[in-house]
Design an enzyme around this catalytic site. Structure first.
Site, PDB file in Angstrom:
ATOM      1  N   GLU A 168      -5.689  -3.979  -0.825  1.00 17.53           N
ATOM      2  CA  GLU A 168      -5.997  -5.081   0.103  1.00 17.53           C
ATOM      3  C   GLU A 168      -7.103  -5.988  -0.418  1.00 17.53           C
ATOM      4  O   GLU A 168      -7.378  -7.038   0.146  1.00 17.53           O
ATOM      5  CB  GLU A 168      -6.455  -4.500   1.466  1.00 17.53           C
ATOM      6  CG  GLU A 168      -5.357  -3.904   2.310  1.00 17.53           C
ATOM      7  CD  GLU A 168      -5.099  -2.426   2.012  1.00 17.53           C
ATOM      8  OE1 GLU A 168      -5.437  -1.964   0.901  1.00 17.53           O
ATOM      9  OE2 GLU A 168      -4.550  -1.737   2.894  1.00 17.53           O
ATOM     10  N   THR A 206       0.880  -1.175   0.000  1.00 17.68           N
ATOM     11  CA  THR A 206       0.000   0.000   0.000  1.00 17.68           C
ATOM     12  C   THR A 206       0.916   1.222   0.000  1.00 17.68           C
ATOM     13  O   THR A 206       2.069   1.130   0.431  1.00 17.68           O
ATOM     14  CB  THR A 206      -0.877   0.035   1.261  1.00 17.68           C
ATOM     15  OG1 THR A 206      -0.005   0.066   2.384  1.00 17.68           O
ATOM     16  CG2 THR A 206      -1.762  -1.191   1.348  1.00 17.68           C
ATOM     17  N   TRP A 227     -20.646  15.185  10.448  1.00 20.96           N
ATOM     18  CA  TRP A 227     -19.643  14.894   9.436  1.00 20.96           C
ATOM     19  C   TRP A 227     -19.977  15.573   8.104  1.00 20.96           C
ATOM     20  O   TRP A 227     -21.098  15.507   7.635  1.00 20.96           O
ATOM     21  CB  TRP A 227     -19.548  13.383   9.190  1.00 20.96           C
ATOM     22  CG  TRP A 227     -18.865  12.660  10.311  1.00 20.96           C
ATOM     23  CD1 TRP A 227     -18.482  13.177  11.508  1.00 20.96           C
ATOM     24  CD2 TRP A 227     -18.500  11.284  10.328  1.00 20.96           C
ATOM     25  NE1 TRP A 227     -17.892  12.213  12.273  1.00 20.96           N
ATOM     26  CE2 TRP A 227     -17.891  11.033  11.576  1.00 20.96           C
ATOM     27  CE3 TRP A 227     -18.616  10.233   9.423  1.00 20.96           C
ATOM     28  CZ2 TRP A 227     -17.413   9.782  11.939  1.00 20.96           C
ATOM     29  CZ3 TRP A 227     -18.146   8.984   9.770  1.00 20.96           C
ATOM     30  CH2 TRP A 227     -17.543   8.763  11.026  1.00 20.96           C
ATOM     31  N   LYS A 240     -15.065  17.044  10.579  1.00 19.70           N
ATOM     32  CA  LYS A 240     -15.980  16.948  11.714  1.00 19.70           C
ATOM     33  C   LYS A 240     -16.323  18.357  12.176  1.00 19.70           C
ATOM     34  O   LYS A 240     -15.524  19.027  12.824  1.00 19.70           O
ATOM     35  CB  LYS A 240     -15.351  16.125  12.831  1.00 19.70           C
ATOM     36  CG  LYS A 240     -15.145  14.690  12.382  1.00 19.70           C
ATOM     37  CD  LYS A 240     -14.699  13.763  13.487  1.00 19.70           C
ATOM     38  CE  LYS A 240     -14.631  12.354  12.950  1.00 19.70           C
ATOM     39  NZ  LYS A 240     -13.313  11.757  12.971  1.00 19.70           N
TER      40      LYS A 240
HETATM   41  P1  ADP Z   1      -3.097   3.164  -2.212  1.00 19.05           P
HETATM   42  O1  ADP Z   1      -1.906   2.304  -2.353  1.00 19.05           O
HETATM   43  O2  ADP Z   1      -3.007   4.510  -2.815  1.00 19.05           O
HETATM   44  O3  ADP Z   1      -3.711   3.148  -0.839  1.00 19.05           O
HETATM   45  P2  ADP Z   1      -5.414   1.815  -3.120  1.00 19.05           P
HETATM   46  O4  ADP Z   1      -5.880   1.761  -4.531  1.00 19.05           O
HETATM   47  O5  ADP Z   1      -5.322   0.551  -2.387  1.00 19.05           O
HETATM   48  O6  ADP Z   1      -4.071   2.508  -3.229  1.00 19.05           O
HETATM   49  O7  ADP Z   1      -6.343   2.817  -2.310  1.00 19.05           O
HETATM   50  C1  ADP Z   1      -7.602   2.393  -1.891  1.00 19.05           C
HETATM   51  C2  ADP Z   1      -8.429   3.575  -1.474  1.00 19.05           C
HETATM   52  O8  ADP Z   1      -8.647   4.446  -2.584  1.00 19.05           O
HETATM   53  C3  ADP Z   1      -9.813   3.206  -1.039  1.00 19.05           C
HETATM   54  O9  ADP Z   1      -9.843   2.744   0.293  1.00 19.05           O
HETATM   55  C4  ADP Z   1     -10.556   4.517  -1.219  1.00 19.05           C
HETATM   56  O10 ADP Z   1     -10.339   5.405  -0.153  1.00 19.05           O
HETATM   57  C5  ADP Z   1      -9.895   5.106  -2.439  1.00 19.05           C
HETATM   58  N1  ADP Z   1     -10.733   4.821  -3.617  1.00 19.05           N
HETATM   59  C6  ADP Z   1     -10.574   3.852  -4.520  1.00 19.05           C
HETATM   60  N2  ADP Z   1     -11.529   3.926  -5.475  1.00 19.05           N
HETATM   61  C7  ADP Z   1     -12.316   4.975  -5.155  1.00 19.05           C
HETATM   62  C8  ADP Z   1     -13.475   5.581  -5.740  1.00 19.05           C
HETATM   63  N3  ADP Z   1     -14.018   5.130  -6.864  1.00 19.05           N
HETATM   64  N4  ADP Z   1     -14.005   6.657  -5.109  1.00 19.05           N
HETATM   65  C9  ADP Z   1     -13.469   7.147  -3.976  1.00 19.05           C
HETATM   66  N5  ADP Z   1     -12.379   6.624  -3.387  1.00 19.05           N
HETATM   67  C10 ADP Z   1     -11.808   5.551  -3.965  1.00 19.05           C
END
Ligand code: ADP
Length: 551
Positions: A335, A186, A449, A444
């Site tokens: 994940e 990640t 929220w 917040k």
């Molecule tokens: P990184 O390595 O940048 O964390 P990830 O692709 O695993 O890469 O990141 C996942 C996160 O990206 C998600 O938990 C969410 O917060 C955000 N995310 C992914 N797709 C979307 C979407 N379509 N809209 C909003 N947020 C998104």
């Protein structure tokens, strides 16, 4: 009583074997790092993946060994996807956009034995090589002619030389389907990156899902431009699913600018593509700057998958209105292999007007079979699936991580086996999910929220706004209030008052930002998301015009 069916393990090698046999002539097209367009077929990919497996064996790579890559989307990277995992080793795709210290940390943590590197990233690795303690050698993914002269990388190999020395004869080994196949970290905007270790089983099951019509519906009819990087969450599972169904693949190499993307869409007449919102922003900028492009002749896109961060509604509308392409808004995480939800429609949506359909498409999509989902409040109570209540989004399923590599982060599942995504979302009775925020980004205000994502989406609907971010900043009375930070489109003008007036009828009154500032650019993470930690630092001292009134 047990069933009496065969226990054939679900292995990644079975995907490429199938593609070579039954879609052997289907093309894989690459804009190479060296420049020219390269074309070959699934049959060639299979043969060269076997050569690669032989080469790895000769280099002493064994089952379970981690092999790093620092590479763009090309056919050679695809060969590593199959050659490395197919022989039972673990493909570790490193995101080259991470900070060098993070790359060093990741390669050491993964204990990479070899790193395969594109020409572009050789200097980056040269600066790090002394500190990479487990790496025995480096392979530059090019031919002899393009090998860098005087490279400082120790034990350096040329990819094409390695392959040329081997035969196509290799029997993919059979092993337990739960064997590790690949590793992605990640991006770790806070703390060290953590490794997600996929298995053959999880990868094959995820591929079935990608090919389902109600997920991404990938099939042999698709001619897919893969803009999402092979180093970002397995390019959303496409490299595997494409072999399962025989989709044609088009890889853009190192060139992700609007003109290059347009060029490949045009010359290959792709009907399908995938990428994060930022690449599509660049693509539309290119279209804006070249109004005489013949869109009808050039662009045959039918479906465009957008994920990684929220697809702005204005982008969904533009794809449809200007290009006739349906945006499949998708959500997932490293994940989760990564797919969790995809924006397909139900029969009941057939009669919706465009505007009503855009409302549905703006949500992050429907839950895919294989991913169990629920939302809970901070005390762990499950919240209703009514499309209104929002809470912490929890997921469970066979392609979702059970724990990070080497136990980092400790126990990450709750008592019922659910993983907390860190996203805050609503779920509706049809399974459509809408992210309102990252839990850590939610604003917040006086105990209520405010969704930074909703505000950002509304702001980019303004014709003069290129990109927008919303963060919470200190407020004496409300603890936090929203600050809107915008980048203007080139040559366009808009001021604070106009922006606030624009938002007035688009969001609840108490959500309206307390201030608007304009910047030249916004910071992004290595996977193209807004880097809000940096924005919060940069604007930590920002004084809201409303702050005094409240004190
Ligand atoms: P990184 O390595 O940048 O964390 P990830 O692709 O695993 O890469 O990141 C996942 C996160 O990206 C998600 O938990 C969410 O917060 C955000 N995310 C992914 N797709 C979307 C979407 N379509 N809209 C909003 N947020 C998104």
């Amino acid at each position: 009583m047990l069933g009496l069916m065969q226990k054939e393990p679900l292995l990644i090698s079975s995907l490429i074997k199938y593609a070579a046999l039954y879609h052997g002539d289907t093309e894989i097209v690459t804009r190479t790092i060296e420049g020219p367009i390269h074309r070959y077929t699934y049959r060639d990919l299979h043969a060269r993946s076997k050569r690669l497996a032989n080469a790895l064996t000769r280099l002493g790579v064994g089952q379970g060994d981690r092999i790093g890559t620092l590479a763009w989307n090309t056919y050679r990277h695809m060969e590593l996807y199959y050659g490395v995992s197919g022989m039972g080793a673990v493909l570790h795709t490193i995101n080259p956009r991470l900070f060098p210290e993070q790359i060093e940390y990741i390669a050491n943590h993964a204990e990479d034995q070899f790193i395969f590197v594109d020409l572009t990233f050789v200097p980056l690795l040269e600066a790090l090589a002394d500190k990479l303690t487990t790496v025995k050698g480096y392979v530059v993914m090019t031919d002899r002619e393009h090998m860098p002269a005087d490279s400082k990388l120790p034990n350096l190999h040329c990819y094409e030389d390695l392959l040329a020395a081997e035969s196509d004869d290799f029997d993919w080994p059979e092993f337990d389907e739960n064997t590790a196949s690949s590793l992605c970290y990640t991006s770790g905007t806070t703390g060290n990156p953590k490794g997600v270790l996929y298995s053959h089983r999880s990868t094959v099951l995820h591929s079935f899902a990608v090919c389902m019509k109600d997920c991404l519906g990938l099939s042999s009819y698709d001619n897919a431009l893969i803009i999402v990087p092979l180093f970002h969450a397995n390019a959303w599972g496409i490299p595997y699913a494409a072999a399962m169904c025989g989709a044609k693949l088009v890889f853009p190499g190192a060139k992700l600018d609007g003109a290059s993307v347009h060029d490949l869409l045009k010359t290959e007449q792709c009907n399908f593509s995938l990428g994060v919102p930022t690449v599509w922003l660049m693509f539309f900028q290119h279209l804006d700057a070249n109004p005489d492009i013949d869109l009808k002749a050039d662009i045959k896109l039918e479906r465009v998958v957008i994920g990684g961060s929220a697809a702005p509604r204005a982008m969904i509308e533009r794809f449809w209105n200007q290009l006739g392409a349906y945006v499949v808004h998708a959500w997932g995480m490293t994940e989760m292999s990564p797919l969790g939800t995809t924006g397909t429609l139900l029969p009941k949506h057939a009669k919706l007007s465009d505007k009503e359909r855009f409302d549905v498409q703006s949500k992050q999509g429907r839950v895919v079979y294989g991913v169990e989902t629920k939302i809970i409040d901070d005390d762990g109570n499950e919240l209703p699936r009514d499309g209104v209540a929002f809470g912490n989004l929890m997921v469970k399923g066979p392609w979702i991580t059970a724990g990070y590599f080497k136990g980092d982060g400790g126990e990450i599942l709750d008592g019922d086996g659910f993983f907390n995504t860190g996203d805050v979302a609503t779920l509706d009775p049809d399974g459509y999910m809408q992210i309102t925020d990252r839990a850590k980004d939610v604003i917040k205000s006086g105990g209520e929220w405010i969704s930074s994502i909703d505000l950002e989406n509304a702001a980019v609907g303004h014709p003069a706004v290129q990109e927008a971010a919303v963060i919470g900043v200190y407020h004496a009375k409300w603890q936090e209030r929203p600050l809107l930070i915008c980048v203007k489109k080139e040559g366009q003008e808009v001021d604070r008052e106009q922006m606030l007036a624009f938002l007035e009828d688009k969001v609840a009154k108490w959500w309206l930002p307390d201030d608007v500032v304009f910047v030249d650019q916004l910071p992004h993470t290595a996977t193209g998301k807004l880097l809000k930690t940096k924005l919060r630092q940069d604007f930590a001292e920002h004084k809201l015009p409303t702050a005094d009134a409240a004190e």
